[in-house]
Design a protein around this motif. Structure first.
Motif, PDB file in Angstrom:
ATOM      1  N   LEU A 229      11.051  22.451 -10.435  1.00  0.00           N
ATOM      2  CA  LEU A 229      11.047  23.936 -11.103  1.00  0.00           C
ATOM      3  C   LEU A 229      10.342  25.090 -10.488  1.00  0.00           C
ATOM      4  O   LEU A 229      10.775  26.317 -10.617  1.00  0.00           O
ATOM      5  CB  LEU A 229      10.487  23.773 -12.599  1.00  0.00           C
ATOM      6  CG  LEU A 229      11.314  22.641 -13.631  1.00  0.00           C
ATOM      7  CD1 LEU A 229      10.511  22.668 -15.016  1.00  0.00           C
ATOM      8  CD2 LEU A 229      12.626  23.317 -13.744  1.00  0.00           C
ATOM      9  N   ASP A 230       9.289  24.924  -9.690  1.00  0.00           N
ATOM     10  CA  ASP A 230       8.639  25.815  -9.151  1.00  0.00           C
ATOM     11  C   ASP A 230       9.309  26.332  -7.809  1.00  0.00           C
ATOM     12  O   ASP A 230       9.559  27.341  -7.539  1.00  0.00           O
ATOM     13  CB  ASP A 230       7.274  25.561  -8.896  1.00  0.00           C
ATOM     14  CG  ASP A 230       6.498  25.322 -10.054  1.00  0.00           C
ATOM     15  OD1 ASP A 230       6.716  25.873 -11.021  1.00  0.00           O
ATOM     16  OD2 ASP A 230       5.525  24.260 -10.238  1.00  0.00           O
ATOM     17  N   THR A 231       9.747  25.478  -6.804  1.00  0.00           N
ATOM     18  CA  THR A 231      10.274  25.604  -5.774  1.00  0.00           C
ATOM     19  C   THR A 231      11.755  25.547  -5.444  1.00  0.00           C
ATOM     20  O   THR A 231      12.363  25.915  -4.706  1.00  0.00           O
ATOM     21  CB  THR A 231       9.825  24.524  -4.656  1.00  0.00           C
ATOM     22  OG1 THR A 231      10.331  23.200  -5.048  1.00  0.00           O
ATOM     23  CG2 THR A 231       8.200  24.544  -4.524  1.00  0.00           C
ATOM     24  N   HIS A 232      12.531  25.052  -6.630  1.00  0.00           N
ATOM     25  CA  HIS A 232      13.840  24.979  -6.634  1.00  0.00           C
ATOM     26  C   HIS A 232      14.338  24.203  -5.569  1.00  0.00           C
ATOM     27  O   HIS A 232      15.342  24.561  -4.824  1.00  0.00           O
ATOM     28  CB  HIS A 232      14.651  26.286  -6.778  1.00  0.00           C
ATOM     29  CG  HIS A 232      14.265  26.889  -7.973  1.00  0.00           C
ATOM     30  ND1 HIS A 232      14.898  26.539  -9.179  1.00  0.00           N
ATOM     31  CD2 HIS A 232      13.355  27.961  -8.438  1.00  0.00           C
ATOM     32  CE1 HIS A 232      14.389  27.562 -10.033  1.00  0.00           C
ATOM     33  NE2 HIS A 232      13.615  28.188  -9.686  1.00  0.00           N
ATOM     34  N   THR A 233      13.587  22.919  -5.092  1.00  0.00           N
ATOM     35  CA  THR A 233      14.189  22.238  -4.016  1.00  0.00           C
ATOM     36  C   THR A 233      14.058  20.607  -4.577  1.00  0.00           C
ATOM     37  O   THR A 233      13.520  20.411  -5.726  1.00  0.00           O
ATOM     38  CB  THR A 233      13.207  22.239  -2.983  1.00  0.00           C
ATOM     39  OG1 THR A 233      11.710  21.713  -3.422  1.00  0.00           O
ATOM     40  CG2 THR A 233      12.938  23.575  -2.323  1.00  0.00           C
ATOM     41  N   PHE A 234      14.739  20.036  -3.812  1.00  0.00           N
ATOM     42  CA  PHE A 234      14.697  18.454  -4.313  1.00  0.00           C
ATOM     43  C   PHE A 234      14.367  17.594  -3.049  1.00  0.00           C
ATOM     44  O   PHE A 234      14.990  17.867  -1.976  1.00  0.00           O
ATOM     45  CB  PHE A 234      16.376  17.898  -4.992  1.00  0.00           C
ATOM     46  CG  PHE A 234      17.185  18.145  -4.042  1.00  0.00           C
ATOM     47  CD1 PHE A 234      17.803  16.969  -3.172  1.00  0.00           C
ATOM     48  CD2 PHE A 234      18.067  19.412  -3.546  1.00  0.00           C
ATOM     49  CE1 PHE A 234      18.763  17.169  -2.470  1.00  0.00           C
ATOM     50  CE2 PHE A 234      19.103  19.493  -3.121  1.00  0.00           C
ATOM     51  CZ  PHE A 234      19.495  18.460  -2.337  1.00  0.00           C
ATOM     52  N   PRO A 235      13.615  16.447  -3.362  1.00  0.00           N
ATOM     53  CA  PRO A 235      13.282  15.624  -2.207  1.00  0.00           C
ATOM     54  C   PRO A 235      14.576  14.667  -1.840  1.00  0.00           C
ATOM     55  O   PRO A 235      15.122  14.143  -2.561  1.00  0.00           O
ATOM     56  CB  PRO A 235      12.060  14.686  -2.834  1.00  0.00           C
ATOM     57  CG  PRO A 235      12.199  14.715  -4.111  1.00  0.00           C
ATOM     58  CD  PRO A 235      12.846  16.287  -4.764  1.00  0.00           C
ATOM     59  N   VAL A 236      14.704  14.640  -0.371  1.00  0.00           N
ATOM     60  CA  VAL A 236      15.422  13.335   0.110  1.00  0.00           C
ATOM     61  C   VAL A 236      14.748  12.806   1.143  1.00  0.00           C
ATOM     62  O   VAL A 236      13.997  13.005   1.917  1.00  0.00           O
ATOM     63  CB  VAL A 236      16.461  14.306   0.769  1.00  0.00           C
ATOM     64  CG1 VAL A 236      17.410  13.384   1.689  1.00  0.00           C
ATOM     65  CG2 VAL A 236      17.292  14.953  -0.164  1.00  0.00           C
ATOM     66  N   GLU A 237      14.855  11.288   1.065  1.00  0.00           N
ATOM     67  CA  GLU A 237      14.212  10.359   2.055  1.00  0.00           C
ATOM     68  C   GLU A 237      15.258  10.115   3.161  1.00  0.00           C
ATOM     69  O   GLU A 237      16.407   9.841   3.024  1.00  0.00           O
ATOM     70  CB  GLU A 237      13.894   9.039   1.204  1.00  0.00           C
ATOM     71  CG  GLU A 237      13.212   8.135   2.309  1.00  0.00           C
ATOM     72  CD  GLU A 237      12.977   6.714   1.509  1.00  0.00           C
ATOM     73  OE1 GLU A 237      11.845   6.511   0.891  1.00  0.00           O
ATOM     74  OE2 GLU A 237      13.991   5.939   1.623  1.00  0.00           O
ATOM     75  N   VAL A 238      14.626  10.185   4.138  1.00  0.00           N
ATOM     76  CA  VAL A 238      15.378  10.169   5.580  1.00  0.00           C
ATOM     77  C   VAL A 238      14.698   8.885   6.540  1.00  0.00           C
ATOM     78  O   VAL A 238      13.523   8.934   6.770  1.00  0.00           O
ATOM     79  CB  VAL A 238      15.613  11.364   6.403  1.00  0.00           C
ATOM     80  CG1 VAL A 238      16.205  11.020   7.784  1.00  0.00           C
ATOM     81  CG2 VAL A 238      16.256  12.529   5.656  1.00  0.00           C
ATOM     82  N   ILE A 239      15.616   7.849   6.783  1.00  0.00           N
ATOM     83  CA  ILE A 239      14.998   6.936   7.581  1.00  0.00           C
ATOM     84  C   ILE A 239      15.266   6.862   8.776  1.00  0.00           C
ATOM     85  O   ILE A 239      16.487   7.239   9.350  1.00  0.00           O
ATOM     86  CB  ILE A 239      15.507   5.519   7.012  1.00  0.00           C
ATOM     87  CG1 ILE A 239      14.980   5.110   5.590  1.00  0.00           C
ATOM     88  CG2 ILE A 239      15.252   4.370   7.726  1.00  0.00           C
ATOM     89  CD1 ILE A 239      13.480   4.945   5.694  1.00  0.00           C
ATOM     90  N   ILE A 240      14.335   6.774   9.702  1.00  0.00           N
ATOM     91  CA  ILE A 240      14.508   6.576  11.248  1.00  0.00           C
ATOM     92  C   ILE A 240      14.406   5.436  11.719  1.00  0.00           C
ATOM     93  O   ILE A 240      13.065   4.595  11.745  1.00  0.00           O
ATOM     94  CB  ILE A 240      13.407   7.648  12.027  1.00  0.00           C
ATOM     95  CG1 ILE A 240      13.711   8.910  11.250  1.00  0.00           C
ATOM     96  CG2 ILE A 240      13.844   7.775  13.490  1.00  0.00           C
ATOM     97  CD1 ILE A 240      12.482  10.105  11.600  1.00  0.00           C
TER      98      ILE A 240
END
Length: 336
Positions: A229-240
């Protein structure tokens, strides 16, 4: 003679008016600001965004017994690779031999009771009680062995060691920490406007400060379903994939996400005007001898041009020199 004199006066008056009109036209021409213009076109422009992140291990385990023990021997140190099932720590096992002896005695007692039960020399209750005691001792021995010999639950590398041989373990810190470094992951916080464009399996380019411009390749494995709600972002997990172990947890990373391409107008740098006291950008668009002051939203800077998201259309002619004396709706003279 009088008639001729009158005609002469009229001719002089007309000449004066003509001269005055010529002067007025010349003055008007001089008042027009001279500008240079350029015609703009649109192109398919890749839509990419770059996000900063920190490399993390894919799995992390803290190695510790469930009760305090004295540490007899730690077999590994920080940086050592370990295999799943490998013995890492031996704790005080002084009670282990005593419990093994008790278990052997209970096995003998159970076998004797079982034989008597088969010939009617022992009751069912006596048989069940002997079996229960045997199970209890077996479970206690298993638990004690599990807590005096600590093994690696995953393949990985030792990243933390908090104790030395002979120390008394407390509950404050684990004895060891093991992290899986193949694969590794980065957690990227992406703007909510791109939520519909991110999908599991999506390829992501990764660059690390430790390796300059070299590109590592990852893919999205988890798209988290909520927006902050504060940053208007969503987390995404990326595997290397990290089979060569070059990528290490804690490294600073930049993840570049490609959202395809869009057809946008490109305008020369010289066409942009910054409004004093604000961060807004404007472009003067030329049409039919006049200019209009159009507010624009910038995209990427590509070479000597800017991507324009809106405010200018493909085919428009924009002013690239002479803007300092312009105003909205002002007439101009185009020069080469």
């Amino acid at each position: 003679m009088k008639y001729i004199k009158t005609l002469s006066l009229v001719a002089l008056a007309m000449l004066a008016v003509a001269c005055k009109n010529d002067d007025k036209a010349a003055t008007t021409q001089q008042q027009k600001v001279q500008v240079k213009i350029a015609k703009v076109t649109s192109e398919d422009i890749p839509q990419t965004e770059t996000y900063t992140a920190t490399v993390e291990s894919d799995l992390k385990n803290n190695i510790a017994p469930n009760t305090p023990y004295r540490i007899e021997k730690i077999y590994v140190d920080v940086g050592d690779p370990v295999r799943k099932g490998q013995v890492l720590v031996q704790l005080d096992a002084s009670n282990l031999q005593q419990l093994k002896l008790q278990l052997e005695n209970q096995k003998i007692e159970f076998n004797r009771t079982a034989q008597l039960y088969q010939v009617g020399g022992a009751s069912k209750a006596e048989y069940d009680n002997a079996k229960l005691q045997l199970d209890v001792f077996s479970t206690q021995l298993k638990q004690l062995m599990e807590n005096t010999q600590l093994v690696a639950p995953i393949n990985g590398v030792v990243t933390v060691r908090n104790y030395d041989n002979g120390d008394m373990y407390s509950n404050e810190k684990p004895i060891l920490t093991i992290e899986q470094t193949n694969p590794v992951k980065v957690m990227v916080n992406i703007s909510e406007v791109y939520y519909k464009d991110i999908y599991k399996g999506m390829p992501i380019d990764i660059q690390l400060d430790a390796y300059g411009d070299e590109t590592f390749y990852g893919k999205v494995t988890i798209v988290y379903p909520t927006i902050d709600l504060d940053t208007h972002t969503f987390p995404v997990e990326v595997i290397i994939n990290n089979a060569d172990q070059r990528v290490r947890p804690g490294m600073f990373a930049r993840a570049t996400v490609n959202f395809g391409s869009k057809n946008h107008v490109l305008v020369p740098d010289e066409a942009l005007v910054k409004q004093i006291g604000a961060g807004d950008r404007y472009v003067y668009v030329y049409k039919d001898g006049k200019v209009s002051y159009n507010k624009v939203h910038l995209g990427k800077h590509i070479g000597t041009k800017y991507e324009i998201l809106d405010g200018v259309n493909s085919g428009d002619e924009v002013v690239i020199a002479g803007q300092s004396r312009l105003a909205n709706g002002k007439e101009v003279e185009v020069v080469k």
